[in-house]
Motif scaffolding. Structure first.
Motif, short mmCIF file in Angstrom:
data_model
loop_
_atom_site.label_atom_id
_atom_site.label_comp_id
_atom_site.label_asym_id
_atom_site.label_seq_id
_atom_site.Cartn_x
_atom_site.Cartn_y
_atom_site.Cartn_z
N LEU A 84 -21.68 34.60 -4.65
CA LEU A 84 -23.11 34.88 -4.74
C LEU A 84 -23.89 34.45 -3.49
N SER A 85 -23.25 33.70 -2.62
CA SER A 85 -23.99 33.10 -1.51
C SER A 85 -24.62 34.13 -0.57
N ALA A 86 -23.96 35.25 -0.34
CA ALA A 86 -24.54 36.27 0.54
C ALA A 86 -25.84 36.82 -0.05
N TYR A 87 -25.89 36.95 -1.38
CA TYR A 87 -27.10 37.44 -2.03
C TYR A 87 -28.22 36.39 -1.98
N VAL A 88 -27.84 35.13 -2.10
CA VAL A 88 -28.83 34.05 -2.01
C VAL A 88 -29.44 34.03 -0.61
N ILE A 89 -28.61 34.14 0.40
CA ILE A 89 -29.12 34.14 1.78
C ILE A 89 -29.96 35.38 2.03
N ALA A 90 -29.57 36.52 1.48
CA ALA A 90 -30.38 37.74 1.63
C ALA A 90 -31.75 37.55 1.01
N LEU A 91 -31.81 36.96 -0.18
CA LEU A 91 -33.10 36.71 -0.82
C LEU A 91 -33.91 35.68 -0.03
N HIS A 92 -33.22 34.69 0.52
CA HIS A 92 -33.88 33.68 1.36
C HIS A 92 -34.53 34.35 2.57
N ILE A 93 -33.81 35.23 3.21
CA ILE A 93 -34.35 35.92 4.39
C ILE A 93 -35.52 36.82 3.99
N ALA B 53 -30.59 22.48 -8.94
CA ALA B 53 -29.89 23.67 -9.39
C ALA B 53 -28.49 23.37 -9.92
N GLY B 54 -27.79 22.45 -9.24
CA GLY B 54 -26.43 22.13 -9.68
C GLY B 54 -25.57 23.35 -9.83
N TYR B 55 -25.19 23.66 -11.05
CA TYR B 55 -24.31 24.79 -11.33
C TYR B 55 -25.06 26.02 -11.81
N VAL B 56 -26.37 26.07 -11.64
CA VAL B 56 -27.17 27.19 -12.13
C VAL B 56 -27.55 28.09 -10.94
N PRO B 57 -26.82 29.19 -10.76
CA PRO B 57 -27.07 30.03 -9.59
C PRO B 57 -28.50 30.57 -9.51
N SER B 58 -29.12 30.89 -10.63
CA SER B 58 -30.47 31.45 -10.57
C SER B 58 -31.45 30.47 -9.93
N LEU B 59 -31.22 29.18 -10.12
CA LEU B 59 -32.10 28.19 -9.48
C LEU B 59 -31.87 28.13 -7.97
#
Length: 167
Positions: free
Chosen positions: A26-35, A75-81
């Protein structure tokens, strides 16, 4: 400079942190949303800074940046956070960058603005580079949560500095 340093330190270690928690896919999507958070609202942030004021905008940016780092820590283990935290981190960076750059250029004579802004951009880039370099060591030695907590402290320092400037 503070917004850049805090944002880059947390952003660069988030994919590694997510991989540690089995969320690397999921990290690529998190970074995309961050950008997206970093740049999506940029056309409106300038208008916001003009309407609200530079110092107040820096304070709002610092609070948004801090909220992003806090959400990332809890967030810990909660990807949505993590998604929410990194998005807020990007938005806070954007507000801080635009408001801070506006404050800086308005504080110096028109004839020196290009030089001053160039020096500020160089300083910001160097601090961002150092934050990216150091963040891996900090994460490895003390963990992602301590890295994000340090970024929260930087955002708090920015808030205090802006508040002091407003007095």
């Amino acid at each position: 400079v503070i917004s850049q340093t805090a944002m880059v330190a947390v952003m660069t270690m988030t994919p590694s942190h997510m991989k540690d928690h089995g969320q690397g896919d999921l990290s690529a999507y998190v970074i995309a949303l961050h950008i997206a958070g970093m740049y999506l609202f940029a056309p409106f942030v300038g208008q916001f800074v003009t309407r609200v004021g530079q110092v107040r905008s820096v304070m709002i940016g610092a609070c948004t940046l801090a909220l992003g780092t806090v959400v990332s820590v809890v967030a810990g283990y909660v990807p949505s956070l993590i998604f929410a935290g990194l998005f807020l981190l990007g938005v806070g960076w954007n507000i801080g960058l635009i408001a801070g750059s506006s404050m800086l250029t308005n504080a110096v004579p028109a004839g020196t603005r290009v030089e001053v802004q160039g020096t500020a951009d160089l300083t910001m880039s160097c601090c961002g580079g150092l934050a990216a370099f150091a963040s891996g060591f900090v994460k490895q030695a003390w963990g992602y949560h301590m890295l994000a907590n340090a970024a929260t402290l930087l955002a708090g320092l920015l808030l205090v500095a802006a508040y002091s400037h407003s007095l």
